[in-house]
Design an enzyme around this catalytic site. Sequence first.
Site, PDB file in Angstrom:
ATOM      1  N   SER A   1      -0.377 -11.099  -5.905  1.00  0.00           N
ATOM      2  CA  SER A   1       0.554  -9.994  -6.182  1.00  0.00           C
ATOM      3  C   SER A   1       2.002 -10.210  -5.766  1.00  0.00           C
ATOM      4  O   SER A   1       2.850  -9.394  -6.101  1.00  0.00           O
ATOM      5  CB  SER A   1       0.049  -8.711  -5.533  1.00  0.00           C
ATOM      6  OG  SER A   1      -0.974  -8.179  -6.328  1.00  0.00           O
TER       7      SER A   1
ATOM      8  N   SER B   1       0.467  -6.993  -8.255  1.00  0.00           N
ATOM      9  CA  SER B   1       0.714  -5.586  -8.059  1.00  0.00           C
ATOM     10  C   SER B   1       2.130  -5.269  -7.558  1.00  0.00           C
ATOM     11  O   SER B   1       2.558  -4.124  -7.660  1.00  0.00           O
ATOM     12  CB  SER B   1      -0.290  -5.016  -7.048  1.00  0.00           C
ATOM     13  OG  SER B   1      -0.124  -5.611  -5.784  1.00  0.00           O
TER      14      SER B   1
ATOM     15  N   LYS C   1       7.938  -2.597  -0.727  1.00  0.00           N
ATOM     16  CA  LYS C   1       6.794  -2.163  -1.529  1.00  0.00           C
ATOM     17  C   LYS C   1       6.215  -0.891  -0.908  1.00  0.00           C
ATOM     18  O   LYS C   1       6.117  -0.794   0.325  1.00  0.00           O
ATOM     19  CB  LYS C   1       5.745  -3.288  -1.550  1.00  0.00           C
ATOM     20  CG  LYS C   1       4.539  -3.029  -2.442  1.00  0.00           C
ATOM     21  CD  LYS C   1       3.627  -4.257  -2.503  1.00  0.00           C
ATOM     22  CE  LYS C   1       2.462  -4.074  -3.451  1.00  0.00           C
ATOM     23  NZ  LYS C   1       1.630  -5.300  -3.563  1.00  0.00           N
TER      24      LYS C   1
END
Length: 486
Positions: A175, A151, A76
């Site tokens: 997330s 997210s 990420k």
Amino acid sequence: MHSQNITLLAQQLRNKEFSSVELTQYYLEQIKQHDASLNSFITLTEERALDLARQADIRIQNGENNPLIGIPIAHKDLFCTENTLTTCASKILHNFVPPYESTVTQRMLESGTVMLGKTNMDEFAMGSSNENSYFGAVKNPWNLNAVPGGSSGGSAAAVSANLAVAATGTDTGGSIRQPASFCGITGLKPTYGRVSRFGMIAFASSLDQAGPMARSAEDCAHIMNSIAGFDDKDSTSSETKTEDYTAQLNLPLTGLKIGLPKEYFGEALDPEVAKVTLDAAKEFEKLGATLVDISLPNLNLSIPSYYVIAPSEASSNLSRFDGVRFGYRCEDPKDLLDMYMRSRSEGFGAEVQKRIMVGTYALSEGYYDAYYLKAQKIRRLIKQDFVNALTEVDVIMGPVAPTTAFNLNSKTQDPVAMYLEDIYTLSANLAGIPAMSIPSGFIDKMPVGLQIMGNYFAEAKLLNIAHQFQQHTDWHTQTPSLTEGA
Ligand code: GLN
């Protein structure tokens, strides 16, 4: 097509069926073919990936047996990676190249994984749909009109579409779990403090936690073996001993007590999701578990409490982005104040600005007691609900999200509807307990995740439970069929 099974890939690499360089080339090719329409990557690190793969091949040749050596993964874009662009999907960090490596990415590097690139996400991890990215929305590989969740939407979409064997995510209020659920993969948010936050760009420091996103619980266990454990660079990192997360995967589930909180099956929940969730829970009865009705009475307070605490911490954490030290600075500022104001208002997106304002307000003199302090007291009640319930049952199961993946743009104008998406995930972060999402069925060809929550530091147990389910079901092996360019 390669499997996304780390144990099997490790075996194949050692049997010389292919090299890590070949495996890496295959994944880079997949990304080039399919990511134009998914938008799951912000940065591809092709040269470096091939370099790492060459080093991995040597380690394998030398007889090293860590199964992660040579496995192509993605991170990420919230983890700082030395000399590699790290944007947090924000304009304000669009040119930020960190001079150091986060602990998570460092440990994965030492374990021999091959980073393919950095994945797209909601800006500063604020969002539930991945539509708040400066680099554009990510599409759900199961339906390109739907969101992948957020997210960590880029990580979830990339793993789901087999553009990476596994990925890292972070979970402040859901997330990892919600995008895992929406994209049909397995994700684990560990206990707060289990995985170091050093080098993670902070959103809400008392809630943020990194974890693995992969096809299966077994693959998540391999990654946990690399990233979990004390780190003296993070003062909130736990000294509790880690376990071998793969060692307990095959323990039988006989006698396991599973709590089903009645509040998780209330009005907010789509009836079809409720059915899939209950069917999955019943599957565990066949494996020897018993289902127990329980109550987590303060569930409804998790949204108001989280949406005061998280923005408050964010407003403080994000004050460091001032146009002086990091990233974007506005053109031709009149003076210092103008430089601060314009750099921040041009650099941050709308959702981030909204949260900074809410947080600043909640922390300001005269409002602190009414909002922030009150929210912290509620947080304590939510935690106590879990502590009480987990004296009665071993784990708690329920839905991850009220619905399957919704359509792009369908909630962007309605923040309350968007925040309601988080109703089932926020409380695990507020309490600090570990929680997983595992694939448990489909509704209209869209994946549905089952949430499993456990006691502090019970990651090995959660992985064992998930693995047993995955030995008896094949939801987690389903992959979306991608056409060229999709
Ligand atoms: N959807 C939640 C939010 O927008 C959670 C995000 C997260 O876990 N990073 O705050």
